[in-house]
Enzyme design. Structure first.
Site: not given
Length: 354
Positions: A247, A295-297
């Site tokens: 994370n 919005g992590k990838v």
């Protein structure tokens, strides 16, 4: 991409031959199904990340160095296939045993731990660590290392690990058996995502009781990590297991977009090797597709691969494929650029707020 059709590749009747190389074995996986196929596709995606010049973060959960995997991390660093690392403190602490020739042995998992305790044997599954010869000896090394260092000044875990790597390279009996020493040599930042949850922090306790204070700047660390993504044309993560390291790397996207009001969109590539289930709501099992909602990838469908497997089995195959098929890359030496990356992010944020 629409997968609701009958246009996929034909699955071959697989043949294994005595002279097959790792490239052939990965192709066997990629042409099959289930997690074998996922492993084959993950290996190819890692090669693509390298070939595309992406800034690659390796995240390491649990304790992988006690089984010797620090040697694999070291090789990937030296070939330029890993540019920065986020790990648990356990992987840093136990890696140092090898550099100082402190014994770590194969043991057994089906044992009476009451007996092991009486004999001074510490167990990690089927790995044995000697309490006196290894643990206490390592504690003395760590305590001496930080006796007069990082006191009364703020620091990040990257600075701390860089210092460990420096001391290991200069003073350890076998510095070549330390990925921290290689990270120091190649300016690869190594962050410990939960430094308080480790023997490293425990060894600072003796100095704290003597009145020496350690000020860990976790906010600067978080911004440095986001700044690495911000200053990278392409960026990807190779995740071994899940946990906080996973994370920490993935939250670089939300830090930029959710908190700093950017629209960068997160990582371009992510590979996850995990044995955790997604249905329990835990972070370790959370799918990469779910990460897109945060919005992590960048894309929930392309350049993201999850392999549901034990990382001790899948990771060496993936790593060897990259080592065998990809040319060495020039090291990015991110540690030296952290301050520049930070100031660039800071300047752009403040200018956008005017």
């Amino acid at each position: 991409m629409d997968h609701h059709n009958f246009h996929g590749k034909n699955i071959p009747h697989i043949e294994l031959k005595p002279n097959m190389k790792i490239e052939d074995v990965v192709e066997v996986f990629a042409q099959s199904g289930y997690n074998g196929r996922q492993l084959g596709e993950a290996a190819k995606l890692y090669a693509k990340m390298i070939d595309d010049g992406a800034t690659i973060c390796l995240t390491i959960a649990g304790a992988m160095t006690p089984v010797g995997f620090g040697g694999i991390f070291k090789t990937l660093i030296e070939r330029g296939f890993v540019d920065w690392i986020i790990t648990t403190g356990a992987n840093v602490y136990h890696e140092d045993h090898f550099a100082h020739k402190l014994p770590v042995k194969q043991g057994h998992f089906d044992v009476d731990d009451m007996v092991l305790y009486e004999k001074g044997i510490v167990r990690i599954r089927d790995v044995y660590i000697d309490f006196e010869k290894t643990m206490k000896a390592e504690d003395k090394i760590m305590q001496n290392m930080f006796k007069e260092k990082f006191i009364d000044k703020s620091f990040t875990s990257a600075e701390l690990c860089n210092f460990i790597g420096k001391i290991t390279k200069e003073k350890a009996k076998n510095p070549e058996k330390s990925f921290l020493a290689s990270a120091y040599k190649y300016d690869v930042p190594v962050y410990i995502s939960t430094i308080g949850d480790s023997s490293i922090a425990m060894n600072l306790a003796v100095h704290r009781l003597r009145g020496k204070e350690y000020n860990f700047d976790f906010v600067k660390e978080l911004l440095e990590q986001a700044a690495i993504l911000y200053n990278s044309k392409k960026s990807g993560i190779l995740e071994l297991g899940g946990g906080v390291p996973k994370n920490t790397a993935q939250q670089t996207g939300p830090t930029l977009d959710q908190i700093l009001d950017r629209e960068d969109g997160g990582q371009d590539y992510i590979i996850q090797i995990t044995d955790a289930r997604p249905d329990t709501g835990g972070l370790s099992g959370a799918t990469l597709q779910e990460g897109k909602s945060w919005g992590k990838v960048q894309d929930a469908h392309e350049d993201v691969v999850t392999v549901y497997a034990d990382a001790t089995i899948a990771f060496p195959i993936l790593a060897l494929y990259a080592i065998s098929t990809q040319k060495k890359r020039k090291p990015k030496r991110i540690f030296k650029d952290l301050d520049k990356f930070y100031k660039k992010l800071q300047s752009d944020y403040l200018n956008n707020k005017k």
